[in-house]
Design a protein around this motif. Structure first.
Motif, short mmCIF file in Angstrom:
data_model
loop_
_atom_site.label_atom_id
_atom_site.label_comp_id
_atom_site.label_asym_id
_atom_site.label_seq_id
_atom_site.Cartn_x
_atom_site.Cartn_y
_atom_site.Cartn_z
N ARG A 178 0.70 -1.13 -0.07
CA ARG A 178 0.08 0.04 0.06
C ARG A 178 0.76 1.27 -0.06
O ARG A 178 0.37 2.36 -0.28
N THR A 210 -1.17 -6.93 -3.98
CA THR A 210 -0.75 -6.19 -5.36
C THR A 210 -1.47 -6.72 -6.49
O THR A 210 -1.62 -5.93 -7.52
N THR A 247 -4.53 -7.64 -6.45
CA THR A 247 -5.96 -7.27 -6.47
C THR A 247 -6.54 -6.27 -7.55
O THR A 247 -5.61 -5.41 -7.83
N PRO A 248 -7.27 -6.84 -8.45
CA PRO A 248 -7.58 -5.79 -9.55
C PRO A 248 -8.07 -4.43 -9.26
O PRO A 248 -8.66 -4.31 -8.13
N SER A 249 -7.46 -3.42 -9.85
CA SER A 249 -7.69 -2.11 -9.52
C SER A 249 -9.29 -1.66 -9.70
O SER A 249 -9.46 -0.71 -9.03
N VAL A 250 -9.87 -2.36 -10.45
CA VAL A 250 -11.21 -2.06 -10.85
C VAL A 250 -11.94 -2.29 -9.60
O VAL A 250 -13.10 -1.42 -9.36
N VAL A 265 -10.99 -1.87 -6.50
CA VAL A 265 -10.52 -0.84 -5.53
C VAL A 265 -11.41 0.43 -5.97
O VAL A 265 -12.04 1.37 -5.21
N TRP A 266 -11.14 0.89 -7.28
CA TRP A 266 -11.92 2.10 -7.49
C TRP A 266 -13.40 2.05 -7.65
O TRP A 266 -13.92 2.99 -7.30
N GLN A 301 -14.07 2.54 -3.88
CA GLN A 301 -13.94 4.08 -3.51
C GLN A 301 -14.85 5.01 -4.01
O GLN A 301 -15.34 6.07 -3.65
N LEU A 348 -9.02 -5.80 -0.15
CA LEU A 348 -7.61 -6.19 -0.41
C LEU A 348 -7.46 -7.42 0.43
O LEU A 348 -6.99 -8.52 -0.38
#
Length: 263
Positions: free
Chosen positions: A91, A150, A152-155, A157-158, A161, A175
């Motif tokens: 992170r 790391t 974890t698909p960024s989509v 997290v996005w 958020q 995560l």
């Protein structure tokens, strides 16, 4: 589980047991037909009798408890610290820049090489062995946690958020759940290392533990009892490994990797 499922599971267990049974039969035959000297390589029957004798007294029980205390104390401390460090590295690029070189430099270092230094710092006893196990378990958990977070698909997290999740919610709901399969893999690797290092440390410098007991029997030429002590710790380690697999399957019921657990 259905009857068909139980039948398939039983068949799988049988297939895994056949090579072990063949090995035991061959080992017994080598001693029975005097191909090898049973004074130095006791037969499974001799080892079984010695193990039965040990289990009737307090000696192996007390030494096993000492070893297990060291193994699981070091494993729990190493796992908790490893998850925290792995998440922090994943992170925070700044934190990763400082810690990653240390992890890379020490990962392949045989941890038993640190035992003399740990003896100097902690003396001979529980604390030294726990410290050795802690250092051994720390790094596999750090590495697997880092890669799990790391990856974890960024989509995901996005999306979290965008729905208003803060950093803490992203960590606990996105995560860590995604990294759980990797964390359990790290725990399983760490468990195997924990037993190896704890027993090695006990052989080098300890007044109690299954490693010390095994070394003592070997020095005295009581090889049937030495093999019996080894057999006892192998059975305990196997049971602990199965327990971690079972816990992983329980915690990952929702995850597709749970179907592959049990190897």
């Amino acid at each position: 589980m259905t009857a068909a499922g139980m039948t398939l599971a039983g068949a799988g267990v049988a297939r895994r047991a056949v090579p072990l049974l063949m090995f035991i039969v061959l080992w017994q035959a080598l001693g029975t037909f005097h191909v090898v000297d049973t004074s130095f390589l006791p037969t499974p029957m001799m080892v079984g009798r010695a193990l039965t004798d040990l289990l009737t007294g307090p000696e192996i029980r007390d030494n096993l408890l000492a070893t297990l205390l060291r193994v699981f104390a070091g494993l729990i401390l190493g796992a908790a610290s490893g998850v925290a460090l792995g998440v922090g590295m994943a992170r925070s690029p700044t934190f990763d820049a400082y810690v990653s070189p240390l992890v890379g430099a020490t990962y392949s270092l045989p941890k038993t090489a640190l035992v003399p230094l740990l003896i100097l710092w902690f003396g001979v006893g529980h604390l030294m062995a726990v410290a050795a196990v802690f250092l051994t378990c720390l790094l596999p958990v750090v590495v697997h946690t880092y890669h799990g977070v790391t990856a974890t698909p960024s989509v995901l997290v996005w999306s979290a958020q965008a729905l208003g999740a803060d950093r803490r919610q992203v960590l606990w709901r996105i995560l860590l759940p995604h990294a759980l399969p990797d964390i359990f893999t790290g725990l399983r690797v760490a468990l195997g290392f924990a037993f190896v290092v704890a027993i090695s440390a006990e052989m080098i410098a300890s007044t109690a533990g299954i490693g010390r007991l095994t070394f003592m029997y070997g020095e005295n030429g009581s090889y049937d009892y030495m093999f019996a002590a080894v057999a006892a710790i192998v059975l305990i380690a196997f049971a602990a490994d199965r327990a971690i697999l079972g816990l992983g399957a329980l915690c990952l019921r929702w995850h597709e990797s749970a179907a592959g657990e049990g190897a």
